[in-house]
Design a protein around this motif. Structure first.
Motif, mmCIF file in Angstrom:
data_model
loop_
_atom_site.group_PDB
_atom_site.id
_atom_site.type_symbol
_atom_site.label_atom_id
_atom_site.label_comp_id
_atom_site.label_asym_id
_atom_site.label_seq_id
_atom_site.Cartn_x
_atom_site.Cartn_y
_atom_site.Cartn_z
ATOM 1 N N PHE A 1 11.279 -5.734 -3.646
ATOM 2 C CA PHE A 1 10.523 -5.080 -4.715
ATOM 3 C C PHE A 1 9.367 -5.970 -5.169
ATOM 4 O O PHE A 1 9.491 -7.194 -5.236
ATOM 5 C CB PHE A 1 11.427 -4.779 -5.910
ATOM 6 N N GLU A 2 8.251 -5.318 -5.504
ATOM 7 C CA GLU A 2 7.071 -6.019 -6.000
ATOM 8 C C GLU A 2 6.383 -5.156 -7.042
ATOM 9 O O GLU A 2 6.685 -3.965 -7.185
ATOM 10 C CB GLU A 2 6.111 -6.311 -4.849
ATOM 11 N N ALA A 3 5.450 -5.750 -7.787
ATOM 12 C CA ALA A 3 4.689 -5.000 -8.786
ATOM 13 C C ALA A 3 3.707 -4.078 -8.081
ATOM 14 O O ALA A 3 2.945 -4.503 -7.212
ATOM 15 C CB ALA A 3 3.948 -5.958 -9.712
ATOM 16 N N LEU A 4 3.720 -2.799 -8.450
ATOM 17 C CA LEU A 4 2.864 -1.799 -7.809
ATOM 18 C C LEU A 4 2.167 -0.968 -8.874
ATOM 19 O O LEU A 4 2.809 -0.462 -9.788
ATOM 20 C CB LEU A 4 3.694 -0.875 -6.914
ATOM 21 N N ASP A 5 0.871 -0.804 -8.725
ATOM 22 C CA ASP A 5 0.109 0.082 -9.603
ATOM 23 C C ASP A 5 0.138 1.473 -8.984
ATOM 24 O O ASP A 5 -0.416 1.687 -7.900
ATOM 25 C CB ASP A 5 -1.326 -0.426 -9.745
ATOM 26 N N LEU A 6 0.765 2.415 -9.651
ATOM 27 C CA LEU A 6 0.889 3.755 -9.097
ATOM 28 C C LEU A 6 -0.448 4.494 -9.030
ATOM 29 O O LEU A 6 -0.601 5.429 -8.247
ATOM 30 C CB LEU A 6 1.877 4.577 -9.924
#
Length: 198
Positions: free
Chosen positions: A17-22
């Motif tokens: 898991f990683e930080a994602l901008d939707l």
């Protein structure tokens, strides 16, 4: 698809898991599926917040490939079943500690008593048995939602169906995606008993 669902349910993908901008992700998918919708005689609309927020308003932590698969499944499901002339809407917004992602349409929808059942593997509505599909699309969406500790709801779009996922940024900000969440803090989806398809 059944094997993929089983692998997702095992939870191993959380390690990546990683930080994602939707926002950019949804914009890219909307550009692709706008053409698909037009070919089906439909209209696809994308609705995102007008301005970026300093706290990363649409950022969630998750597996990019799986979240793409989730949105693709929802868009293809809506386009396949909404019918010619329908409007399909892809939206995302920040509401409190939640990021809400939704796909809705103004087609025939899913009757309330059937909404839990369509999340079961291989289950298909009677009117959908003559269309393409395996009955696994929403099951896969459900598995991906559970992996991300997102609350999945199917509701009435008046008319049509609205499928919404609520990602809890509070638990994600605390890094709980790297391990098992605490039951008291993280929204969970009740596992539904699956019925065998004869």
């Amino acid at each position: 698809a059944l094997l993929r669902i089983a692998q997702i349910e095992a939870g191993a993908r959380r390690a990546s898991f990683e930080a994602l901008d939707l926002g950019p992700l949804l914009a890219s998918l909307a550009e692709v599926y706008e053409v698909v919708a037009e070919e089906a005689g439909q209209r696809l609309e994308l609705e995102l917040p007008g301005e970026a927020t300093p706290d990363g308003g649409l950022t969630v932590h998750g597996d990019r490939d799986l979240l793409v698969q989730l949105v693709v499944n929802l868009l293809e499901n809506a386009i396949r079943h909404a019918g010619e002339g329908a409007r399909v809407r892809l939206t995302a917004e920040r509401e409190g500690r939640h990021v809400r992602l939704a796909v809705g349409d103004d087609g025939p929808g899913v009757p309330a008593p059937e909404r839990k059942r369509v999340l079961q593997r291989l289950y298909r509505l009677e009117r959908s048995r003559t269309t393409r599909g395996t009955g696994l699309g929403l099951s896969l969406v459900n598995a991906i939602a559970e992996l991300h500790w997102a609350r999945l709801t199917l509701g009435d779009a008046s008319p049509g169906l609205r499928v919404e996922l609520a990602f809890d940024r509070r638990c994600l900000a605390e890094g709980r995606w790297r391990g098992q969440p605490e039951k008291a803090d993280v929204p969970r989806i009740e596992r539904r008993r699956e019925t065998a398809v004869k």
